[in-house]
Design an enzyme around this catalytic site. Structure first.
Site, PDB file in Angstrom:
ATOM      1  N   ASP A   1      35.922  41.898  23.083  1.00  0.00           N
ATOM      2  CA  ASP A   1      35.869  43.330  22.792  1.00  0.00           C
ATOM      3  C   ASP A   1      35.946  43.488  21.275  1.00  0.00           C
ATOM      4  O   ASP A   1      36.047  42.502  20.543  1.00  0.00           O
ATOM      5  CB  ASP A   1      36.997  44.068  23.525  1.00  0.00           C
ATOM      6  CG  ASP A   1      38.373  43.636  23.053  1.00  0.00           C
ATOM      7  OD1 ASP A   1      38.471  42.859  22.074  1.00  0.00           O
ATOM      8  OD2 ASP A   1      39.359  44.069  23.658  1.00  0.00           O
ATOM      9  N   SER A   2      35.913  44.718  20.789  1.00  0.00           N
ATOM     10  CA  SER A   2      35.870  44.925  19.339  1.00  0.00           C
ATOM     11  C   SER A   2      37.246  45.192  18.748  1.00  0.00           C
ATOM     12  O   SER A   2      37.396  45.267  17.531  1.00  0.00           O
ATOM     13  CB  SER A   2      34.981  46.116  19.028  1.00  0.00           C
ATOM     14  OG  SER A   2      35.591  47.284  19.549  1.00  0.00           O
ATOM     15  N   GLY A   3      38.234  45.382  19.590  1.00  0.00           N
ATOM     16  CA  GLY A   3      39.559  45.750  19.103  1.00  0.00           C
ATOM     17  C   GLY A   3      39.800  47.247  19.132  1.00  0.00           C
ATOM     18  O   GLY A   3      40.921  47.709  18.981  1.00  0.00           O
TER      19      GLY A   3
ATOM     20  N   ASP B   1      34.199  51.002  18.596  1.00  0.00           N
ATOM     21  CA  ASP B   1      33.975  52.361  19.101  1.00  0.00           C
ATOM     22  C   ASP B   1      35.269  53.144  19.021  1.00  0.00           C
ATOM     23  O   ASP B   1      36.333  52.577  18.777  1.00  0.00           O
ATOM     24  CB  ASP B   1      33.465  52.333  20.552  1.00  0.00           C
ATOM     25  CG  ASP B   1      34.465  51.709  21.513  1.00  0.00           C
ATOM     26  OD1 ASP B   1      35.254  50.842  21.059  1.00  0.00           O
ATOM     27  OD2 ASP B   1      34.479  52.073  22.694  1.00  0.00           O
TER      28      ASP B   1
ATOM     29  N   GLN C   1      30.025  56.457  24.680  1.00  0.00           N
ATOM     30  CA  GLN C   1      31.267  57.237  24.782  1.00  0.00           C
ATOM     31  C   GLN C   1      30.897  58.681  25.150  1.00  0.00           C
ATOM     32  O   GLN C   1      29.785  58.933  25.582  1.00  0.00           O
ATOM     33  CB  GLN C   1      32.046  57.160  23.460  1.00  0.00           C
ATOM     34  CG  GLN C   1      32.717  55.807  23.221  1.00  0.00           C
ATOM     35  CD  GLN C   1      33.922  55.557  24.130  1.00  0.00           C
ATOM     36  OE1 GLN C   1      34.348  56.429  24.882  1.00  0.00           O
ATOM     37  NE2 GLN C   1      34.471  54.343  24.082  1.00  0.00           N
TER      38      GLN C   1
ATOM     39  N   GLY D   1      35.593  54.265  27.522  1.00  0.00           N
ATOM     40  CA  GLY D   1      36.348  55.518  27.582  1.00  0.00           C
ATOM     41  C   GLY D   1      36.595  56.057  28.972  1.00  0.00           C
ATOM     42  O   GLY D   1      36.981  57.212  29.120  1.00  0.00           O
TER      43      GLY D   1
ATOM     44  N   ASP E   1      35.511  44.152  33.581  1.00  0.00           N
ATOM     45  CA  ASP E   1      36.728  43.423  33.234  1.00  0.00           C
ATOM     46  C   ASP E   1      37.886  44.342  33.547  1.00  0.00           C
ATOM     47  O   ASP E   1      37.735  45.563  33.523  1.00  0.00           O
ATOM     48  CB  ASP E   1      36.780  43.081  31.738  1.00  0.00           C
ATOM     49  CG  ASP E   1      37.192  44.274  30.903  1.00  0.00           C
ATOM     50  OD1 ASP E   1      36.351  45.166  30.690  1.00  0.00           O
ATOM     51  OD2 ASP E   1      38.368  44.364  30.506  1.00  0.00           O
TER      52      ASP E   1
ATOM     53  N   CYS F   1      41.351  34.566  53.023  1.00  0.00           N
ATOM     54  CA  CYS F   1      41.175  34.021  51.672  1.00  0.00           C
ATOM     55  C   CYS F   1      41.313  32.503  51.686  1.00  0.00           C
ATOM     56  O   CYS F   1      42.205  31.956  52.333  1.00  0.00           O
ATOM     57  CB  CYS F   1      42.216  34.631  50.738  1.00  0.00           C
ATOM     58  SG  CYS F   1      42.120  34.012  49.055  1.00  0.00           S
TER      59      CYS F   1
ATOM     60  N   CYS G   1      41.766  30.619  48.920  1.00  0.00           N
ATOM     61  CA  CYS G   1      42.351  30.116  47.676  1.00  0.00           C
ATOM     62  C   CYS G   1      43.502  29.151  47.968  1.00  0.00           C
ATOM     63  O   CYS G   1      44.024  29.115  49.081  1.00  0.00           O
ATOM     64  CB  CYS G   1      42.810  31.275  46.781  1.00  0.00           C
ATOM     65  SG  CYS G   1      44.462  31.902  47.141  1.00  0.00           S
TER      66      CYS G   1
ATOM     67  N   CYS H   1      46.685  30.770  49.461  1.00  0.00           N
ATOM     68  CA  CYS H   1      46.597  31.176  50.870  1.00  0.00           C
ATOM     69  C   CYS H   1      46.444  29.982  51.805  1.00  0.00           C
ATOM     70  O   CYS H   1      46.890  30.021  52.944  1.00  0.00           O
ATOM     71  CB  CYS H   1      45.443  32.156  51.067  1.00  0.00           C
ATOM     72  SG  CYS H   1      45.775  33.729  50.265  1.00  0.00           S
TER      73      CYS H   1
ATOM     74  N   HIS I   1      45.526  33.860  43.514  1.00  0.00           N
ATOM     75  CA  HIS I   1      45.050  34.621  44.666  1.00  0.00           C
ATOM     76  C   HIS I   1      44.333  35.912  44.245  1.00  0.00           C
ATOM     77  O   HIS I   1      43.228  36.197  44.717  1.00  0.00           O
ATOM     78  CB  HIS I   1      46.181  34.961  45.649  1.00  0.00           C
ATOM     79  CG  HIS I   1      45.712  35.975  46.633  1.00  0.00           C
ATOM     80  ND1 HIS I   1      44.893  35.644  47.688  1.00  0.00           N
ATOM     81  CD2 HIS I   1      45.838  37.324  46.655  1.00  0.00           C
ATOM     82  CE1 HIS I   1      44.558  36.746  48.331  1.00  0.00           C
ATOM     83  NE2 HIS I   1      45.117  37.781  47.728  1.00  0.00           N
TER      84      HIS I   1
END
Ligand code: ZN
Length: 388
Positions: free
Chosen positions: A94-96, A148, A203, A230, A280, A318, A320, A323, A349
């Site tokens: 990301d840009s911060g 942004d 935005q 945003g 994300d 699941c 994983c 599990c 998990h």
């Protein structure tokens, strides 16, 4: 001008949902994709080996945190973020901007950039669009984001409009800087990944005309992909879904679309239905550390006394490691005892649940049955209320 190593191809569509392949300098990512958040160069509580085992194809790194510690110049001297952290696959940074927005009392935004004080030592910093591009050139992520300005919710139209116009101006400056970094040397900046792509960010708060103007202006600058920023800042879910649908409609069909910082499993399914390719969110990892677990039948709070002697796996659907191996009773014990393994097993998990959801989404789109997947997902998900 697209980064030489970056491409995106939509392979299937089903309604507005798309399945595709995004190719970067460090490999390919099947989309729609979820990116686990590796804030400081690590996904909290688990190793990169675990992530690869879960099938994660891309992770996210936070520019704000890595700039402050250990510093982007140090990471560049170590050969870039991939080498420094030992993760050979794709990384998005990301840009911060969002972290600085979250500092609230410790920052001031001007047309020049974001003035802020470090949460670590109080030192003063100025992050400009050019500086955010330079830091990400040092990090060498496969996808860099423009700086942004995010606004809080609720936000008046005028304030939202000012932030949107500033974001557009910063997007132009970010793009100019990246092209400069790609084509010629910039004093004091080491580009550690020549194939770095750059995404613009739409935005405009919850105001549709602002979103449309932001999308049109950002697309005109010619980025490798586009993000919707945003959102997930407190607005009602139906408002968020509506903004997502109206924004993706303004973005080029042949380029990737990334919904930043969202969300719940239901948000992922609903946003894919509206044409989003990339996500994300800290929810699966943060909730795991708090004992909040996602299962096919709903959410489980492992602290709950009802699991004290429950011999069943967390989620029988699941596959994983957690599990396959442990009971709810043991996971509850580890959590209450404050064992580090609780965070590790819970994170494994929850991330598997998110990545599995994305695999299910991709398969459903490929077979033209995304609508039935969506319906079944919501029916299963709502069957069990939150038990916290
Ligand atoms: Zn599991």
């Amino acid at each position: 001008m697209t980064a030489p190593s970056f491409s995106f191809r939509v392979t299937h569509t089903d309604g507005h949902a798309r399945r595709g392949v995004m190719t970067t300098a460090h490999g390919a990512i099947e989309t729609p994709a979820f990116m686990p958040v590796g804030t400081q160069g690590a996904v909290k509580a688990i190793t990169h080996r675990d992530l690869e085992g879960l099938g994660a194809e891309i992770i996210l790194g936070n520019t704000y945190h890595l700039y402050l510690r250990p510093g982007d110049a140090l990471i560049a001297r170590q050969g870039g973020l991939h080498r420094f952290i030992g993760w050979p696959r794709p990384i998005l940074t990301d840009s911060g901007g969002y972290q600085i927005f979250s500092l609230s009392s410790r920052r001031t935004i001007t047309d020049e950039g974001a003035h802020f004080r470090s949460h670590l030592d109080g030192s003063a910093h100025l992050l400009t669009p050019e500086k955010a591009a330079d830091i990400q050139a040092h990090l060498g992520s496969d996808i860099a984001m423009v700086l942004d300005e995010c606004v809080a919710y609720p936000c008046a139209m005028e304030e939202s409009a000012d932030a949107m116009r500033r974001t557009l101006d910063w997007a132009r400056r970010s793009r100019d800087r990246l092209l400069e970094l790609r084509s010629s040397a910039v004093d004091g900046v080491t580009v550690t990944n020549q194939g770095q792509a750059q995404f613009g960010i739409v935005q405009g708060g919850i105001h549709l005309p602002l979103r449309e103007a932001s999308a049109a202006g950002t697309v005109a600058l010619g980025f490798d992909g586009y993000a919707i920023g945003g959102l997930s800042v407190g607005e009602p879910t139906d408002v968020m879904y509506d903004i997502v649908a109206r924004t993706t409609a303004c973005l080029p069909a042949q380029q990737p679309r990334y919904l930043m910082g969202t969300g719940t499993p239901a948000d992922l399914v609903e946003s894919v239905a509206r044409g989003v390719d990339l996500f994300d969110c800290v929810l699966p990892t943060r909730n795991a550390r708090n004992g909040q677990l996602f299962t096919a039948g709903g959410r489980i709070n492992i602290k709950n006394a009802r699991y004290g002697e429950d011999q069943r796996p967390l989620d029988r659907d699941c596959a994983c490691y957690t599990c396959r191996t442990f009971s709810r009773a043991y996971l509850r014990h580890l959590f209450l005892a404050g064992e580090i393994a609780a965070a590790t097993l819970n994170t494994l998990h929850n991330l598997n649940f998110y990545l599995d959801t994305m695999r299910g989404i991709r398969d459903a789109i490929a077979f033209g049955r995304f609508e039935s997947f969506r319906l079944a997902f919501h029916q299963r998900w709502s069957r069990q209320a939150v038990d916290s």
